[in-house]
Design a protein around this motif. Structure first.
Motif, short mmCIF file in Angstrom:
data_model
loop_
_atom_site.label_atom_id
_atom_site.label_comp_id
_atom_site.label_asym_id
_atom_site.label_seq_id
_atom_site.Cartn_x
_atom_site.Cartn_y
_atom_site.Cartn_z
N UNK A 217 -3.68 -12.08 3.27
CA UNK A 217 -4.64 -11.34 3.90
C UNK A 217 -5.51 -11.68 4.45
N UNK A 218 -5.93 -13.26 3.75
CA UNK A 218 -7.49 -13.71 5.14
C UNK A 218 -7.16 -14.66 5.76
N UNK A 219 -5.89 -14.95 6.08
CA UNK A 219 -5.36 -15.78 6.63
C UNK A 219 -3.79 -15.91 7.77
N UNK A 220 -3.12 -14.94 7.05
CA UNK A 220 -1.33 -15.04 7.83
C UNK A 220 -0.55 -15.01 6.70
N UNK A 221 0.11 -13.82 7.47
CA UNK A 221 1.61 -14.04 6.67
C UNK A 221 2.69 -15.48 6.62
N UNK A 222 2.05 -16.40 7.90
CA UNK A 222 2.51 -17.73 7.80
C UNK A 222 2.22 -18.94 7.23
N UNK A 223 0.93 -18.86 6.72
CA UNK A 223 0.15 -19.54 5.69
C UNK A 223 1.17 -19.05 4.25
N UNK A 224 1.52 -17.56 3.66
CA UNK A 224 1.83 -17.08 2.58
C UNK A 224 3.35 -17.54 2.36
#
Length: 252
Positions: A217-224
């Motif tokens: 949510x706070x960064x992006x899907x790639x981070x997760x």
């Protein structure tokens, strides 16, 4: 702007999970909703390694003993053959497929009506040729929709729906985490089943899912996705190392 320390970020995470929200985004990510920002992580590899290490420590020393106690109580046994661990499935396939299923639509709720059913089928089917092709097609479609700006972010919702979604987002967030954790019950075979104890078996996945959801949510899907990959790779590499150099420890 100086980057927050890991301790500050850890405290921010616990503040967030008490009341999840769609904002604020990570300051270093910048504004806007371009697809490249969703797929280009604003969290450094070093910080992701810190989070992975934190998750390993908490899961091993806090949640794993509880899960082991429950496993002994219920007669649960893990389905994975320790001598034949599907490395590529755990490190590549599962992070991408599961993040798209459980966390991508947290910020793209319009896509959930078709994305979640398709990705549920992909996850259940596993890394077969047809599901791999479908996963690639879904990824292409997601990017195309974002590039063309066709109802792919929460701001495209009608105002009244956007208000409702923000209001109920904490339930959506924690609901997705609980379903993600519950899915991992399929990794076990059960003997004597005490249903009320089963959620304790997946406490590690529950806590990890909250961190992954917050990152998405706070960064992006790639981070997760990348954090999920790193998190999964640690235990698998450890087991592989033990099998190579101390197999008696790996099988105890």
């Amino acid at each position: 702007m100086n980057s927050p320390s890991f301790r500050q970020e850890f405290a921010e995470f616990f503040r967030y999970i008490r009341r999840p929200a769609l904002s604020p985004r990570k300051p270093s990510r910048g504004g806007g909703n371009g697809w490249w920002k969703d797929w280009a992580p604003a969290t450094s590899l070093g910080r992701m390694l810190q989070w992975a290490g934190c998750l390993w420590v908490i899961n091993i020393f806090v949640f794993a003993p509880i899960a082991l106690l429950v496993a002994n109580k219920t007669g649960a046994a893990h389905r994975i053959d320790i001598n034949n661990i599907p490395f590529l499935t755990a490190v590549l396939w599962a992070p991408v497929a599961e993040e798209l299923l459980f966390r991508y639509s947290l910020r793209r709720p319009q896509l959930s009506f078709w994305l979640i059913p398709l990705m549920a089928w992909v996850v259940i089917t596993g890394p077969e040729l047809h599901s791999i092709v479908l996963l690639l097609l879904v990824l292409m479609l997601i990017v195309m929709l974002d590039v063309w700006r066709l109802t792919t972010n929460e701001h495209a919702l009608k105002w009244r729906w956007r208000v409702h979604y923000r209001k109920f987002f904490p339930l959506v967030f924690h609901g997705s985490v609980l379903v993600f954790a519950g899915l991992h019950l399929w990794n076990f075979r059960f003997g004597e089943i005490n249903w009320w104890l089963l959620p304790l078996l997946v406490l590690p996945q529950w806590f990890t899912g909250m961190v992954l959801g917050w990152m998405r949510v706070r960064d992006g899907i790639s981070t997760s996705i990348f954090l999920h990959m790193i998190f999964n790779s640690g235990p698998i590499l450890l087991v592989w190392f033990l099998l190579q150099f101390s197999p008696e420890l790996a099988t105890t």
